[in-house]
Design an enzyme around this catalytic site. Structure first.
Site, mmCIF file in Angstrom:
data_model
loop_
_atom_site.group_PDB
_atom_site.id
_atom_site.type_symbol
_atom_site.label_atom_id
_atom_site.label_comp_id
_atom_site.label_asym_id
_atom_site.label_seq_id
_atom_site.Cartn_x
_atom_site.Cartn_y
_atom_site.Cartn_z
ATOM 1 N N LYS A 16 15.818 -11.268 -73.928
ATOM 2 C CA LYS A 16 17.243 -11.436 -73.684
ATOM 3 C C LYS A 16 18.386 -10.563 -74.470
ATOM 4 O O LYS A 16 17.836 -9.692 -75.551
ATOM 5 C CB LYS A 16 17.539 -13.069 -73.992
ATOM 6 C CG LYS A 16 16.726 -13.925 -73.350
ATOM 7 C CD LYS A 16 17.450 -15.479 -73.460
ATOM 8 C CE LYS A 16 16.366 -16.633 -72.977
ATOM 9 N NZ LYS A 16 16.754 -17.785 -73.228
ATOM 10 N N TYR A 55 18.357 -18.609 -63.305
ATOM 11 C CA TYR A 55 18.523 -19.920 -63.753
ATOM 12 C C TYR A 55 19.253 -21.006 -62.929
ATOM 13 O O TYR A 55 20.113 -21.688 -63.234
ATOM 14 C CB TYR A 55 19.772 -19.766 -65.055
ATOM 15 C CG TYR A 55 18.963 -19.260 -66.236
ATOM 16 C CD1 TYR A 55 18.135 -19.742 -66.649
ATOM 17 C CD2 TYR A 55 19.683 -17.995 -66.840
ATOM 18 C CE1 TYR A 55 17.409 -18.981 -68.063
ATOM 19 C CE2 TYR A 55 18.983 -17.499 -67.946
ATOM 20 C CZ TYR A 55 18.031 -17.840 -68.376
ATOM 21 O OH TYR A 55 17.443 -17.586 -69.629
ATOM 22 N N ASN A 62 18.223 -17.440 -77.975
ATOM 23 C CA ASN A 62 16.808 -17.732 -78.449
ATOM 24 C C ASN A 62 15.898 -16.821 -78.196
ATOM 25 O O ASN A 62 14.632 -17.001 -77.963
ATOM 26 C CB ASN A 62 16.239 -19.160 -77.953
ATOM 27 C CG ASN A 62 16.547 -19.303 -76.527
ATOM 28 O OD1 ASN A 62 16.588 -18.450 -75.652
ATOM 29 N ND2 ASN A 62 16.449 -20.620 -76.056
ATOM 30 N N HIS A 106 12.820 -15.295 -72.721
ATOM 31 C CA HIS A 106 12.654 -16.318 -71.921
ATOM 32 C C HIS A 106 11.119 -16.160 -71.298
ATOM 33 O O HIS A 106 10.595 -15.158 -71.430
ATOM 34 C CB HIS A 106 13.343 -15.951 -70.692
ATOM 35 C CG HIS A 106 12.840 -16.858 -69.426
ATOM 36 N ND1 HIS A 106 13.031 -18.078 -69.064
ATOM 37 C CD2 HIS A 106 11.880 -16.423 -68.437
ATOM 38 C CE1 HIS A 106 12.657 -18.631 -68.064
ATOM 39 N NE2 HIS A 106 11.595 -17.423 -67.736
ATOM 40 N N GLU A 132 9.443 -16.568 -60.363
ATOM 41 C CA GLU A 132 10.274 -15.544 -61.231
ATOM 42 C C GLU A 132 9.570 -14.294 -61.224
ATOM 43 O O GLU A 132 10.330 -13.159 -61.161
ATOM 44 C CB GLU A 132 9.944 -16.080 -62.578
ATOM 45 C CG GLU A 132 11.185 -17.492 -62.827
ATOM 46 C CD GLU A 132 10.822 -18.244 -64.308
ATOM 47 O OE1 GLU A 132 9.966 -17.475 -65.149
ATOM 48 O OE2 GLU A 132 11.599 -18.840 -64.544
HETATM 49 P P1 IDP Z 1 13.565 -22.653 -72.175
HETATM 50 O O1 IDP Z 1 14.360 -21.205 -72.236
HETATM 51 O O2 IDP Z 1 13.040 -23.150 -73.389
HETATM 52 O O3 IDP Z 1 12.718 -22.835 -71.023
HETATM 53 P P2 IDP Z 1 15.626 -24.205 -70.686
HETATM 54 O O4 IDP Z 1 16.103 -25.693 -70.969
HETATM 55 O O5 IDP Z 1 15.106 -23.786 -69.468
HETATM 56 O O6 IDP Z 1 14.858 -23.618 -72.153
HETATM 57 O O7 IDP Z 1 17.154 -23.475 -70.774
HETATM 58 C C1 IDP Z 1 17.106 -22.191 -70.453
HETATM 59 C C2 IDP Z 1 18.001 -21.373 -71.158
HETATM 60 O O8 IDP Z 1 19.395 -21.945 -71.536
HETATM 61 C C3 IDP Z 1 17.583 -21.606 -72.725
HETATM 62 O O9 IDP Z 1 16.598 -20.684 -73.360
HETATM 63 C C4 IDP Z 1 18.864 -21.249 -73.660
HETATM 64 O O10 IDP Z 1 18.985 -19.805 -73.515
HETATM 65 C C5 IDP Z 1 19.828 -21.745 -72.845
HETATM 66 N N1 IDP Z 1 20.026 -23.339 -73.242
HETATM 67 C C6 IDP Z 1 19.453 -24.264 -73.080
HETATM 68 N N2 IDP Z 1 19.854 -25.527 -73.511
HETATM 69 C C7 IDP Z 1 21.133 -25.187 -73.981
HETATM 70 C C8 IDP Z 1 22.206 -25.977 -74.693
HETATM 71 O O11 IDP Z 1 22.225 -27.014 -74.861
HETATM 72 N N3 IDP Z 1 23.445 -25.026 -75.047
HETATM 73 C C9 IDP Z 1 23.172 -23.859 -74.927
HETATM 74 N N4 IDP Z 1 22.347 -23.073 -74.233
HETATM 75 C C10 IDP Z 1 21.125 -23.693 -73.883
HETATM 76 MG MG MG Z 2 13.499 -22.868 -68.829
#
Ligand code: IDP
Ligand code: MG
Length: 151
Positions: free
Chosen positions: A9, A49, A112, A115, A126
């Site tokens: 990212k 997304y 984070n 992905h 994807e």
């Molecule tokens: P993942 O990447 O671990 O699969 P997902 O729940 O699919 O997590 O969420 C997609 C992305 O959205 C996350 O990697 C993160 O960048 C962002 N995200 C998820 N939950 C939150 C939140 O509560 N606040 C801000 N960003 C979030």
């Molecule tokens: Mg996810």
């Protein structure tokens, strides 16, 4: 052998962590099938997304992922989808376990770093979204049997 999508990212590139993180993936035994540096537009970000449309963090997430270049790739190996998810750790860097990529390098829910596809269905969707079939390169890699035999 299984394939999974990986996205480094914008924060990962801006913090110059791509090499360190890709190194962990390679060291684990995953191999690179495709890799490209791109700037993601809003339409692509929304498609990737789509499952998060309507959630409170959605707009911020789209702004983040389109804010600067990303590197998107495909990794292959035994149970590659679960293996990459385990390397990444929990979504929220604040609570992700030390030793995982997010646990070691992230202190944010959104930023984070990486992905990874979360299931075979997501990986198939994807891969088709981000890559044309001819961009996925088949090749042999020296010593593969020492890495993957006995799975
Ligand atoms: P993942 O990447 O671990 O699969 P997902 O729940 O699919 O997590 O969420 C997609 C992305 O959205 C996350 O990697 C993160 O960048 C962002 N995200 C998820 N939950 C939150 C939140 O509560 N606040 C801000 N960003 C979030
Ligand atoms: Mg996810």
């Amino acid at each position: 052998m299984q394939r999974t999508l990986i996205i480094f990212k914008p924060d990962c590139l801006q913090r110059r962590l791509v090499g360190s993180i890709l190194q962990r993936c390679e060291a684990k035994g995953l191999r690179i099938v495709a890799l490209k540096l791109i700037r993601v537009d809003r339409a692509m970000a929304e498609r990737h997304y789509a499952e998060h449309q309507g959630k409170p963090f959605f707009e911020g997430l789209i702004a983040f992922i389109t804010s600067a270049p990303v590197i998107v790739g495909v990794l292959e190996g035994n149970e590659a989808i679960a293996v990459l998810r385990n390397l990444l750790g929990a979504t929220n860097g604040v609570v992700a376990a030390p030793g995982t990529i997010r646990g070691d390098f992230s202190i944010s829910k959104q930023n984070n770093l990486v992905h990874g596809s979360d299931s075979p269905e997501s990986a198939a969707r994807e891969l088709a979204l981000w890559f044309r079939p001819e961009e996925l390169v088949d090749y042999t890699i020296a010593g593969e049997e020492w890495v993957s035999a006995g799975s």
